[in-house]
Design an enzyme around this catalytic site. Structure first.
Site, PDB file in Angstrom:
ATOM      1  CG  LEU A 152       1.735   8.438  18.004  1.00 23.02           C
ATOM      2  CD1 LEU A 152       0.712   9.560  17.904  1.00 23.02           C
ATOM      3  CD2 LEU A 152       1.026   7.083  18.019  1.00 23.02           C
ATOM      4  CG  ASP A 153       4.629   4.540  12.459  1.00 19.60           C
ATOM      5  OD1 ASP A 153       5.575   4.353  13.246  1.00 19.60           O
ATOM      6  OD2 ASP A 153       3.987   3.623  11.911  1.00 19.60           O
ATOM      7  CE  LYS A 154       7.099  10.962   7.037  1.00 28.96           C
ATOM      8  NZ  LYS A 154       5.946  11.391   6.163  1.00 28.96           N
ATOM      9  CB  THR A 213       0.366   7.406  13.165  1.00 35.04           C
ATOM     10  OG1 THR A 213       0.727   6.270  12.382  1.00 35.04           O
ATOM     11  CG2 THR A 213      -0.785   7.034  14.084  1.00 35.04           C
TER      12      THR A 213
END
Length: 223
Positions: free
Chosen positions: A47-49, A51
């Site tokens: 997951l993106d930072k 998100t």
């Protein structure tokens, strides 16, 4: 496996930015999740930072191998909630736009590129509203492919960037509302003779105001 609710702002791994600064990352906390096993669990996807939400961890090498194969086969379903700026004309649809890297010096930044990798996202409007910036929409997003920043680029390219997106939208680098993207649920067919396992994560505090503006009611949506 374990499924955790990753907070927004916590990187999944120690990438270049985390190496340059002394900031916590997800891997700093995984030893506390052994629960009696000799090895710590590992993230089966990213997951993106910025998100938040459901992140699947494999508890041992065999589990990781099985989870990785399920992801490759497209058997694990992921659903996201997002707040976007603007108002999609249709209440549901499919975004089908190939993606490629924006530039060699931009790392993970992506762009719509007809010569790029095929990328598809299914969306459904869950609610509509507005704030001081203008119209807002609450979307349920299902990525049918797993490209970097796919949901963010697809929404921006469709004319409704995500609220709080400082890369593909107009959010300020400091003092903004935070990226309004949440990994709401995962469905994992873990056992052959049992129903798939569904796990949901409640929306993070920084998204609640915009969600309420779009009609979100916790008692009606499960949290």
């Amino acid at each position: 496996m374990l499924v955790i609710d990753k907070p927004a702002g916590l990187p999944s791994h120690r990438g270049p930015q985390a190496k340059r600064r002394v900031i916590p990352v997800l891997t700093d906390h995984l030893d506390a999740l052994r629960f009696g096993l000799p090895r710590r669990p590992e993230a089966a996807h990213r997951l993106d930072k910025d998100t938040s939400g459901c992140l699947i961890l494999g508890r041992h090498p065999r589990a990781m191998a099985e989870l990785n194969q399920m992801f490759r086969d497209g058997r694990i379903d992921k659903t996201y909630w997002a707040i976007v700026q603007g108002s999609p004309e249709a209440d549901e649809g499919l975004i089908d736009l190939a993606l490629g890297k924006r530039a060699p010096d931009r790392g993970w930044w992506m762009k719509v590129d007809p010569e790029g990798l095929p990328s598809q996202t299914r969306y459904r409007v869950m609610g509509r509203g507005a704030d001081e910036t203008g119209p807002l929409a609450w979307l349920e997003l299902e990525p049918l492919t797993g490209r970097t920043h796919q949901l963010r680029v697809h929404c921006a390219a469709s004319g409704w960037p995500m609220l709080g997106d400082e890369i593909y939208g107009d959010a300020p680098r400091e003092g903004g509302p935070g990226l309004q993207l949440h990994a709401r649920a995962v469905i994992v067919p873990l056992y052959r003779k049992k129903p798939p396992i569904r796990v949901e994560a409640p929306p993070p505090p920084h998204m609640e105001s915009a969600l309420r503006a779009c009609g979100w009611l916790p008692a009606l949506t499960g949290s």
